[in-house]
Enzyme design. Structure first.
Site, PDB file in Angstrom:
ATOM      1  N   CYS A 117       0.805  -1.230   0.000  1.00 53.47           N
ATOM      2  CA  CYS A 117       0.000   0.000   0.000  1.00 53.47           C
ATOM      3  C   CYS A 117       0.836   1.277   0.000  1.00 53.47           C
ATOM      4  O   CYS A 117       0.469   2.264  -0.647  1.00 53.47           O
ATOM      5  CB  CYS A 117      -0.982  -0.005   1.170  1.00 53.47           C
ATOM      6  SG  CYS A 117      -0.249  -0.146   2.805  1.00 53.47           S
ATOM      7  N   ASP A 351      -7.681   5.519  -1.397  1.00 44.92           N
ATOM      8  CA  ASP A 351      -7.322   4.301  -0.674  1.00 44.92           C
ATOM      9  C   ASP A 351      -6.796   3.248  -1.656  1.00 44.92           C
ATOM     10  O   ASP A 351      -7.506   2.868  -2.584  1.00 44.92           O
ATOM     11  CB  ASP A 351      -8.577   3.780   0.045  1.00 44.92           C
ATOM     12  CG  ASP A 351      -8.276   2.651   1.017  1.00 44.92           C
ATOM     13  OD1 ASP A 351      -7.140   2.138   1.007  1.00 44.92           O
ATOM     14  OD2 ASP A 351      -9.187   2.274   1.772  1.00 44.92           O
ATOM     15  N   HIS A 353      -6.243   0.165  -0.911  1.00 47.07           N
ATOM     16  CA  HIS A 353      -6.570  -1.167  -0.384  1.00 47.07           C
ATOM     17  C   HIS A 353      -7.763  -1.813  -1.079  1.00 47.07           C
ATOM     18  O   HIS A 353      -8.683  -2.330  -0.437  1.00 47.07           O
ATOM     19  CB  HIS A 353      -6.815  -1.088   1.129  1.00 47.07           C
ATOM     20  CG  HIS A 353      -5.639  -0.600   1.899  1.00 47.07           C
ATOM     21  ND1 HIS A 353      -5.420   0.739   2.153  1.00 47.07           N
ATOM     22  CD2 HIS A 353      -4.603  -1.262   2.458  1.00 47.07           C
ATOM     23  CE1 HIS A 353      -4.304   0.887   2.838  1.00 47.07           C
ATOM     24  NE2 HIS A 353      -3.790  -0.315   3.050  1.00 47.07           N
TER      25      HIS A 353
END
Length: 465
Positions: A117, A351, A353
């Site tokens: 990430c 994000d 993820h």
């Protein structure tokens, strides 16, 4: 035989973990992000307000007479409404976990789910710098608002098929699980003028530099290779400071002629040495010709000790409101986000993820939708991890000098501490006894002094209230 058996166990273990991470990160939850109508929203130096024109005029008239110039100063930068904000946000490049990409050299990994990430948020920050360089801050993707909520639903349904096949393949050691491909949209029928065509070419080219293949200049495979020189391997977790140096090395080593006009500088011990930056900007191009380079300045900092110090909130908001800012690599502990804006005391972020399928960016007209986030997320500043890397872009030496002055004023005015988060100083790093040796060592990503320093750093719906 024993070594071979161990290798097989590692491969099966790697496949099982990949399947687990794919299950964990593949679901797109349709939660809602709430924005207030009463507060301005800042996104990478641009300000938006979600009031209607009539509401805005009434409030502006009242506030101008009661609050004075402070409100006027904010409103001079206000440009646009909800749709313009959505178009601007969606136009930013979104880089997330991927699966089924070519195997990473020296490992059995074909996905970065669960560990990549911070590399992805670093990619997003660098991508924004390159977008400023080639497209300018005013550019927006013409098809941004064509992305609707059905995209999220299609990702979820295709994820079920991918997950089932991936999990079965992991348990049976099948190499190539047969999964249904994600349906792609047909080519757009809109007509492009010369300027739009040029911009779309650069749009695709920038994304291709971040493709998940060994040849992509800033792709995961290349970044991991540079990270190995700092002791990081595929599957390890990378911190924001380490990623800053990896990005610097990747830009230095990039061979595409289009990238010769960009350089990256990483601050040393929270200090930006102005002469070192200018030297980089004025260095010779590969062609041997003199030319001024644009510079992306990366500043690894800590916003507190174990937890983020809320005294730094105004500084972070000030940084994200600057036209020079290209975002912040940060997040929550062990979970990296790309911060691009704020409203009130909440940070707006993208994000990484989400696990998406590999896209071959080498093919003509590869699909662009999965590289653009359909909706922003918000997070309270209080939840922010103190370790982060701040990024700025300066096209010219004059831009750098102006930016350094503005940021220095902001650092002084927003800091309640005795010392600011970082500083700009005149001269070269070698001019100071306490400074480290130069960063450029032929066969190493970091000098020994850098390594010591680094040890100290350790889709949704859009709703208005």
């Amino acid at each position: 035989m024993e070594a071979t058996g161990t290798d097989e166990v590692e491969k099966i273990k790697s496949k099982f973990m990949s399947a687990w991470h794919n299950m964990k990160y593949s679901w797109v939850l349709k939660t809602k992000t709430y924005f207030s109508r009463n507060s301005p929203v800042f996104l990478l130096g641009k300000c938006y307000h979600f009031k209607t024109e009539g509401e805005y005029r009434a409030v502006h008239s009242f506030q101008s007479s009661s609050a004075g110039s402070n409100f006027d100063k904010i409103n001079t930068e206000i440009s646009g409404n909800v749709e313009e904000f959505r178009r601007d946000f969606i136009s930013r490049i979104w880089l997330t976990y991927r699966e089924e990409f070519p195997q990473i050299k020296g490992s059995a990994l074909t996905t970065d789910c669960g560990w990549g990430c911070t590399l992805r948020t670093g990619q997003m920050l660098l991508a924004q710098g390159l977008m400023l360089h080639f497209l300018g801050r005013a550019w927006v993707w013409p098809e941004a608002l064509d992305m609707d909520s059905c995209d999220s639903e299609s990702w979820t349904s295709s994820t079920v098929r991918r997950l089932t096949a991936s999990l079965e393949a992991s348990l049976t050691a099948e190499r190539d699980p047969k999964v249904l491909p994600r349906p792609q949209r047909g080519p757009t029928s809109r007509d492009w003028d010369g300027s739009e065509m040029r911009n779309e070419i650069y749009h695709r080219k920038i994304i291709s530099w971040f493709g998940d293949s060994p040849l992509a200049a800033f792709g995961l495979h290349q970044l991991i290779e540079y990270g190995k020189k700092s002791g990081k391997m595929a599957g390890d977790w990378y911190g924001p400071a380490v990623v800053a140096h990896i990005l610097r090395k990747a830009v230095e080593e990039a061979r595409d002629p289009e990238l010769q006009g960009v350089t990256v500088y990483v601050a040393q011990d929270c200090t930006v040495y102005s002469s070192d930056v200018i030297d980089r900007q004025c260095s010779f191009l590969d062609s041997g010709k003199a030319g001024t380079k644009a510079v992306i300045i990366l500043v690894p900092v800590r916003l507190g000790g174990e937890r983020t110090n809320t005294d730094y909130l105004e500084f972070v908001k000030g940084i994200l409101s600057l036209e020079y800012c290209v975002g912040i690599i940060g997040g929550k502990p062990k979970q990296s986000y790309y911060f691009a804006g704020f409203q009130d005391d909440s940070l707006i972020y993208m994000d990484p993820h989400y696990c998406q399928s590999f896209v071959d960016v080498s093919i003509k007209d590869f699909p662009l939708e999965s590289f653009h986030c359909p909706s922003p997320k918000k997070m309270s500043f209080k939840k922010m991890d103190p370790s982060c890397t701040i990024g700025f872009y300066c096209r010219t030496v004059q831009d750098f000098e102006k930016a350094s002055e503005e940021i220095t004023k902001m650092l002084k005015s927003s800091s309640k501490e005795k010392y600011p988060l970082f500083t700009f100083v005149k001269g070269h790093s070698r001019d100071y006894d306490f400074a480290s040796s130069p960063l450029h060592e032929e066969n190493a990503l970091y000098s020994e002094d850098e390594k010591k320093r680094l040890k100290r750093f350790s889709t949704e719906e859009f709703v208005l209230l």
